[in-house]
Design a protein around this motif. Structure first.
Motif, PDB file in Angstrom:
ATOM      1  N   LEU A  72       0.807  -1.219   0.000  1.00  0.00           N
ATOM      2  CA  LEU A  72       0.000   0.000   0.000  1.00  0.00           C
ATOM      3  C   LEU A  72       0.843   1.273   0.000  1.00  0.00           C
ATOM      4  O   LEU A  72       0.302   2.379   0.077  1.00  0.00           O
ATOM      5  CB  LEU A  72      -0.944   0.001   1.208  1.00  0.00           C
ATOM      6  CG  LEU A  72      -2.060  -1.058   1.169  1.00  0.00           C
ATOM      7  CD1 LEU A  72      -2.818  -1.086   2.492  1.00  0.00           C
ATOM      8  CD2 LEU A  72      -3.016  -0.808   0.024  1.00  0.00           C
ATOM      9  N   GLN A  75      -3.544   8.137   4.021  1.00  0.00           N
ATOM     10  CA  GLN A  75      -2.716   7.092   4.633  1.00  0.00           C
ATOM     11  C   GLN A  75      -3.490   6.357   5.716  1.00  0.00           C
ATOM     12  O   GLN A  75      -3.393   5.139   5.853  1.00  0.00           O
ATOM     13  CB  GLN A  75      -1.445   7.722   5.202  1.00  0.00           C
ATOM     14  CG  GLN A  75      -0.488   8.242   4.133  1.00  0.00           C
ATOM     15  CD  GLN A  75       0.617   9.113   4.703  1.00  0.00           C
ATOM     16  OE1 GLN A  75       0.499   9.669   5.790  1.00  0.00           O
ATOM     17  NE2 GLN A  75       1.709   9.245   3.954  1.00  0.00           N
ATOM     18  N   ARG A  92      -5.739   3.657   4.403  1.00  0.00           N
ATOM     19  CA  ARG A  92      -5.062   2.399   4.095  1.00  0.00           C
ATOM     20  C   ARG A  92      -4.816   1.576   5.357  1.00  0.00           C
ATOM     21  O   ARG A  92      -4.941   0.346   5.350  1.00  0.00           O
ATOM     22  CB  ARG A  92      -3.747   2.694   3.361  1.00  0.00           C
ATOM     23  CG  ARG A  92      -3.958   3.021   1.888  1.00  0.00           C
ATOM     24  CD  ARG A  92      -2.729   3.583   1.223  1.00  0.00           C
ATOM     25  NE  ARG A  92      -2.704   5.035   1.293  1.00  0.00           N
ATOM     26  CZ  ARG A  92      -1.740   5.774   0.804  1.00  0.00           C
ATOM     27  NH1 ARG A  92      -0.686   5.213   0.237  1.00  0.00           N
ATOM     28  NH2 ARG A  92      -1.805   7.104   0.888  1.00  0.00           N
ATOM     29  N   LEU A 151      -8.193   9.124  -1.695  1.00  0.00           N
ATOM     30  CA  LEU A 151      -7.075   8.476  -2.374  1.00  0.00           C
ATOM     31  C   LEU A 151      -7.056   8.826  -3.854  1.00  0.00           C
ATOM     32  O   LEU A 151      -8.111   9.002  -4.480  1.00  0.00           O
ATOM     33  CB  LEU A 151      -7.170   6.957  -2.226  1.00  0.00           C
ATOM     34  CG  LEU A 151      -7.018   6.377  -0.819  1.00  0.00           C
ATOM     35  CD1 LEU A 151      -7.159   4.863  -0.868  1.00  0.00           C
ATOM     36  CD2 LEU A 151      -5.688   6.767  -0.202  1.00  0.00           C
ATOM     37  N   ASN A 196      -3.503   4.707  -5.765  1.00  0.00           N
ATOM     38  CA  ASN A 196      -3.621   4.103  -4.441  1.00  0.00           C
ATOM     39  C   ASN A 196      -4.972   3.431  -4.238  1.00  0.00           C
ATOM     40  O   ASN A 196      -5.062   2.407  -3.549  1.00  0.00           O
ATOM     41  CB  ASN A 196      -3.381   5.164  -3.362  1.00  0.00           C
ATOM     42  CG  ASN A 196      -1.906   5.477  -3.200  1.00  0.00           C
ATOM     43  OD1 ASN A 196      -1.082   4.589  -3.042  1.00  0.00           O
ATOM     44  ND2 ASN A 196      -1.553   6.754  -3.260  1.00  0.00           N
ATOM     45  N   MET A 244      -5.457  -0.474  -3.206  1.00  0.00           N
ATOM     46  CA  MET A 244      -6.257  -0.844  -2.049  1.00  0.00           C
ATOM     47  C   MET A 244      -7.392  -1.780  -2.459  1.00  0.00           C
ATOM     48  O   MET A 244      -7.712  -2.740  -1.753  1.00  0.00           O
ATOM     49  CB  MET A 244      -6.809   0.402  -1.364  1.00  0.00           C
ATOM     50  CG  MET A 244      -7.204   0.141   0.082  1.00  0.00           C
ATOM     51  SD  MET A 244      -7.264   1.649   1.064  1.00  0.00           S
ATOM     52  CE  MET A 244      -8.996   2.003   1.044  1.00  0.00           C
TER      53      MET A 244
END
Length: 214
Positions: free
Chosen positions: A129, A146, A149, A172, A176, A180
């Protein structure tokens, strides 16, 4: 658990509405283990209510919510505890992380309850991630993206028949969010689980089996 069914469910707050048009409310909607579903809604159409009914946090509705053939209205507190521990995982929209703990500690605090993943597996998730450097950083010092995640990893450290991801990628970028989504789908596939993604806007770009409009 093989299925979650909504049958003629109408939230009490919508009881007097005569213009209700929905694929779920006042309708029949069944979500099957192993399926991939998107539940889309405009603000105020009951997305958070939908999640709360699946998790047993609220019961203010007419109609029936069924887990297989069992009405959720018949479940006791101990039943809900067992369901949330081993059958339904939930990624909270508001994340509900502990800001004073590190990113790893936030994941491990749940993993200690389930004993589901090794430290090596969790660290591999951090790397995948793109936040391996945040492993020992306090959550309070991390960006919201962040933190999303970290919250996803915490949701995955348990066995589940369904994972309910509420607005999982709102902060995000596309790269990303794709990573995810891959992680969530990989874990769901390994467990043969169903995936329910909710959104009032941006959502994971996945090959959904069915899209429900609230």
């Amino acid at each position: 658990m093989e299925s979650i069914g909504f049958h003629s469910v109408v939230p009490d707050i919508f009881a007097t509405r005569t213009d209700l048009v929905s694929d779920v409310w006042s309708n029949d909607a069944v979500l099957v283990k192993g399926g991939l579903y998107l539940v889309e809604a405009d603000s105020g159409k009951g997305k958070s209510t939908f999640c709360s009914y699946i998790l047993g946090y609220r019961h203010d509705f007419s109609g029936r919510v069924l887990f297989d053939d069992t009405p959720t209205s018949s479940l006791k507190v101990a039943d809900w505890v067992a369901l949330r521990k081993s059958h339904i995982s939930y990624l909270f929209q508001e994340l509900r992380l502990f800001p004073e703990l590190t990113a790893y500690e936030n994941v491990e605090i749940k993993n200690k309850l389930t004993g589901f993943k090794s430290r090596q597996q969790i660290e591999a998730w951090f790397d995948k991630l793109g936040i391996a450097d945040k492993l020992n950083a306090k959550v309070a010092h991390m960006s919201f993206g962040q933190q999303q995640r970290v919250a996803m990893m915490r949701a995955l450290v348990q066995p589940f028949d369904f994972i309910l991801a509420d607005e999982p990628i709102s902060h995000l970028d596309d790269t990303n969010s794709h990573v995810m989504g891959e992680l969530m789908m990989s874990e769901a596939k390994a467990q043969g689980a169903g995936v329910i993604v909710t959104s009032i806007g941006k959502h994971m770009d996945l090959n959904y089996d069915k899209v429900f409009r609230l």
